[in-house]
Write an enzyme that holds these catalytic residues in place. Structure first.
Site, PDB file in Angstrom:
ATOM      1  N   ASP A 242      -0.627 -16.629   7.307  1.00 51.48           N
ATOM      2  CA  ASP A 242      -1.727 -16.369   8.233  1.00 51.48           C
ATOM      3  C   ASP A 242      -3.052 -16.695   7.543  1.00 51.48           C
ATOM      4  OD1 ASP A 242      -3.680 -15.216   9.919  1.00 51.48           O
ATOM      5  OD2 ASP A 242      -2.324 -13.664  10.602  1.00 51.48           O
TER       6      ASP A 242
ATOM      7  N   ASP B  19       8.800 -17.289   3.659  1.00 51.75           N
ATOM      8  CA  ASP B  19       8.215 -16.261   4.514  1.00 51.75           C
ATOM      9  C   ASP B  19       8.239 -16.762   5.952  1.00 51.75           C
ATOM     10  OD1 ASP B  19       7.063 -13.834   5.177  1.00 51.75           O
ATOM     11  OD2 ASP B  19       5.190 -14.178   4.103  1.00 51.75           O
ATOM     12  N   ASP B  20       8.064 -15.846   6.886  1.00 55.35           N
ATOM     13  CA  ASP B  20       8.056 -16.248   8.292  1.00 55.35           C
ATOM     14  C   ASP B  20       6.767 -16.962   8.662  1.00 55.35           C
ATOM     15  OD1 ASP B  20       6.496 -13.932   8.056  1.00 55.35           O
ATOM     16  OD2 ASP B  20       7.278 -12.983   9.851  1.00 55.35           O
TER      17      ASP B  20
END
Length: 168
Positions: free
Chosen positions: A105, A101-102
């Protein structure tokens, strides 16, 4: 516009490409991996770069929506799960699967994918402190109050100097 309580971290295409290649370099010794599962949408670009660098041809996606208005993370919705053939690889729990994933969070999305593939190797380009425990490998950590502007979300516009946005 970034709210005053958040820091902005704009990432160019060049920087993102370098960071995604650095991610591939870091996870190279963790393999071999039979497949990549990218978390859409943000994981599509780094997964393509990592797949090229590690010569992985089998790529799957899991589609989870959490940011419904680009600003606030809301309820998580699994729009598309992981194909059973991918889940069956290795020992059936994700061993030999690389999840990309980028960004991690809060870790909520990562937690859902970890439940699907508990023994997969989870890698993100960027990590925030709340989500960092959910990933095995990442490249850059940013503070929880930092908003990352990815290159696919930006156009070329003027950016005011940092000093102008600081309350004095």
């Amino acid at each position: 516009m970034v709210p005053p309580s958040q820091k902005a971290f704009p990432v160019s295409w060049d920087q993102f490409h370098r960071d995604a290649r650095a991610l591939a370099w870091r996870i190279h010794s963790e393999g071999p991996f039979e497949a990549i599962v990218c978390i859409t949408r943000g994981g599509l670009v780094p997964a393509a770069i990592v797949a090229r660098e590690l010569e992985i041809r089998l790529i799957e996606s899991v589609c989870i929506a959490s940011y419904h208005d680009y600003k606030n993370q809301g309820e998580l919705v699994v729009l598309k799960g992981i194909d059973e053939k991918i889940k069956a690889l290795g020992d059936g729990t994700g061993k030999g699967v690389l999840v990309v994933d980028d960004l991690v969070d809060t870790g909520k999305t990562a937690r859902i994918v970890r439940e699907m593939l508990p023994n997969a190797h989870f890698a993100t380009v960027y990590a925030k402190p709340q989500g960092r425990p959910m990933v095995d490998t990442f490249v850059t950590e940013v503070s929880q109050d930092t908003w990352i502007y990815f290159p696919w979300d930006m156009g070329l516009t003027f950016q005011p100097p940092i000093r102008e946005g600081v309350a004095g």
